[in-house]
Motif scaffolding. Structure first.
Motif, PDB file in Angstrom:
ATOM      1  N   GLN A 339       0.828  -1.209   0.000  1.00  0.00           N
ATOM      2  CA  GLN A 339       0.000   0.000   0.000  1.00  0.00           C
ATOM      3  C   GLN A 339       0.856   1.250   0.000  1.00  0.00           C
ATOM      4  O   GLN A 339       0.586   2.209  -0.729  1.00  0.00           O
ATOM      5  N   GLY A 342       2.419   1.694  -3.381  1.00  0.00           N
ATOM      6  CA  GLY A 342       1.420   2.219  -4.314  1.00  0.00           C
ATOM      7  C   GLY A 342       1.145   3.694  -4.088  1.00  0.00           C
ATOM      8  O   GLY A 342       1.003   4.463  -5.045  1.00  0.00           O
ATOM      9  N   GLU A 343       1.077   4.071  -2.817  1.00  0.00           N
ATOM     10  CA  GLU A 343       0.837   5.479  -2.511  1.00  0.00           C
ATOM     11  C   GLU A 343       2.011   6.348  -2.956  1.00  0.00           C
ATOM     12  O   GLU A 343       1.820   7.456  -3.470  1.00  0.00           O
ATOM     13  N   ALA A 345       4.053   5.647  -5.438  1.00  0.00           N
ATOM     14  CA  ALA A 345       4.028   5.701  -6.900  1.00  0.00           C
ATOM     15  C   ALA A 345       2.979   6.693  -7.381  1.00  0.00           C
ATOM     16  O   ALA A 345       3.220   7.464  -8.322  1.00  0.00           O
ATOM     17  N   ARG A 346       1.817   6.686  -6.710  1.00  0.00           N
ATOM     18  CA  ARG A 346       0.768   7.641  -7.104  1.00  0.00           C
ATOM     19  C   ARG A 346       1.193   9.068  -6.812  1.00  0.00           C
ATOM     20  O   ARG A 346       0.905   9.990  -7.583  1.00  0.00           O
ATOM     21  N   ALA A 347       1.902   9.256  -5.681  1.00  0.00           N
ATOM     22  CA  ALA A 347       2.382  10.603  -5.342  1.00  0.00           C
ATOM     23  C   ALA A 347       3.411  11.091  -6.357  1.00  0.00           C
ATOM     24  O   ALA A 347       3.388  12.253  -6.782  1.00  0.00           O
ATOM     25  N   ASP A 348       4.318  10.202  -6.781  1.00  0.00           N
ATOM     26  CA  ASP A 348       5.329  10.568  -7.780  1.00  0.00           C
ATOM     27  C   ASP A 348       4.664  10.915  -9.108  1.00  0.00           C
ATOM     28  O   ASP A 348       5.051  11.882  -9.787  1.00  0.00           O
ATOM     29  N   ALA A 349       3.664  10.106  -9.485  1.00  0.00           N
ATOM     30  CA  ALA A 349       2.963  10.372 -10.740  1.00  0.00           C
ATOM     31  C   ALA A 349       2.238  11.710 -10.688  1.00  0.00           C
ATOM     32  O   ALA A 349       2.249  12.479 -11.663  1.00  0.00           O
ATOM     33  N   ALA A 350       1.623  11.988  -9.549  1.00  0.00           N
ATOM     34  CA  ALA A 350       0.904  13.263  -9.406  1.00  0.00           C
ATOM     35  C   ALA A 350       1.870  14.434  -9.452  1.00  0.00           C
ATOM     36  O   ALA A 350       1.587  15.474 -10.074  1.00  0.00           O
ATOM     37  N   GLN A 353       2.970  14.993 -13.052  1.00  0.00           N
ATOM     38  CA  GLN A 353       1.921  15.646 -13.832  1.00  0.00           C
ATOM     39  C   GLN A 353       1.835  17.135 -13.494  1.00  0.00           C
ATOM     40  O   GLN A 353       1.655  17.990 -14.363  1.00  0.00           O
TER      41      GLN A 353
END
Length: 366
Positions: A339, A342-343, A345-350, A353
């Motif tokens: 988890q 995943g969090e 990775a989502r933070a890096d992607a955000a 962007q």
């Protein structure tokens, strides 16, 4: 008559005046309990096999009446009247946590037995931290192979789906059986056909305990075995030893060296087969113990004089419970790590962007 009564009263007074030897009362109690135990043991062996288990259960009840154990049942898990079970739980069990489940299946050569006669299993294991389920199944002639296995699997499914209502943990279910019941539980642990046909996951069974069970009994040499398995083809498909596998649930196979009902070699042969596959299996042989005693000593007062069976069972179960707890903690840790990954990775992607939108990072190809 009056003279005799007066003499008796004087004798009682004189007896009361005599100094009591230290431990005399305790010695008398021990002799009384021993005499009662011998009487109960002989009753157990002399009476009709099915009835004698009721006698054993009543004897145990006389010694365990003070234990506050809740009993529920009979509860139907199928349409046949033999498809019933009983549930035992300590009244002192914590309400805020589920307890591991010990599902017990009785013996009787697949032709007799009643779960109502095995309450001593529940009364003696529930206070030690388990919710106990005593299971019945169809007996001969209706209970021919594979009825005893489909019924056992159905009872396991019922427990998996419903035991939470009675304070049990469906994620920690341990099977134990004696004689024919040991055959049932070991087959459920080894031959996945029966649990899969019942719609159960392969990891439903956490461990298996077999008490004096038949696991490699060809050729069929008793009328009960012939009635239960004689028409099955191929006959080898009825033998637990044929399904030994590396990923079998941990197994404890126990027998007595004086067993003349089920040859002790059954346990040895299955243990060797499981060991050859690399499975987690234990083999215990009790010296001087016969087919009935290995079960009888789970009840009171017999366990007081010979605690070997209960000691081995409890040590094995507690080890499995600890292992289950370790695996659960490990799984929770891995889930948290996944988890967190995943969090991140989502933070890096955000963040990427956001940077691209602000012009700090130009899209690829420009």
């Amino acid at each position: 008559m009056g003279k005799h009564r007066a003499s008796w009263k004087r004798w009682v007074r004189d007896l009361e005046k005599k100094p009591k030897e230290p431990g005399g009362c305790c010695l008398f109690q021990m002799i009384f309990v021993l005499a009662l135990t011998i009487l109960a043991y002989n009753l157990y062996h002399w009476l009709w096999p099915d009835l004698r288990h009721h006698v054993l259960d009543k004897t145990d009840l006389a010694f365990t009446f003070y234990k506050d154990v809740e009993e529920r049942g009979p509860i139907a898990y199928g349409k046949d009247e033999a498809q019933k079970l009983y549930i035992y739980r300590s009244a002192d069990a914590p309400e805020d946590s589920a307890q591991p489940v010990l599902l017990f299946i009785h013996g009787g050569g697949w032709h007799d037995g009643d779960p109502a006669a095995y309450g001593f299993v529940g009364r003696n294991f529930a206070p030690k931290g388990f919710v106990v389920v005593d299971v019945g199944y169809r007996l001969l002639p209706e209970g021919k192979y594979p009825a005893m296995l489909t019924d056992s699997a159905a009872a396991l499914k019922w427990a998996s789906q419903n035991i939470g209502k009675y304070g049990g943990d469906p994620d920690r279910i341990y099977l134990m059986g004696h004689s024919a019941g040991a055959y049932n539980v070991v087959m459920l642990g080894l031959d996945r056909r029966w649990t899969r046909r019942a719609g159960l996951p392969d990891d439903t069974i956490d461990a298996v305990i077999g008490l004096a069970g038949p696991y490699d009994f060809l050729p069929l040499d008793t009328e009960n075995a012939k009635d239960a398995f004689g028409k099955v083809r191929p006959l080898a498909a009825t033998q637990p030893i044929r399904f030994a596998r590396k990923d079998a649930p941990p197994m404890l196979l126990m027998t007595g060296d004086k067993d003349e009902t089920v040859e002790p070699e059954n346990a040895q042969t299955l243990f060797n087969a499981l060991g050859a596959k690399g499975a987690d299996a234990r083999h215990v042989v009790f010296r001087g113990m016969d087919h009935s005693q290995i079960l009888m000593t789970l009840a009171q007062p017999f366990e007081y004089f010979d605690p070997r069976t209960q000691t081995q069972v409890l040590e094995f179960l507690r080890e499995q419970v600890k292992q289950s707890a370790r695996e659960r903690i490990r799984a929770q840790r891995q889930a948290r790590e996944l988890q967190a990954t995943g969090e991140d990775a989502r933070a890096d992607a955000a963040a990427a962007q956001g940077a691209q939108a602000s012009g700090d990072i130009q899209p690829a190809g420009r």
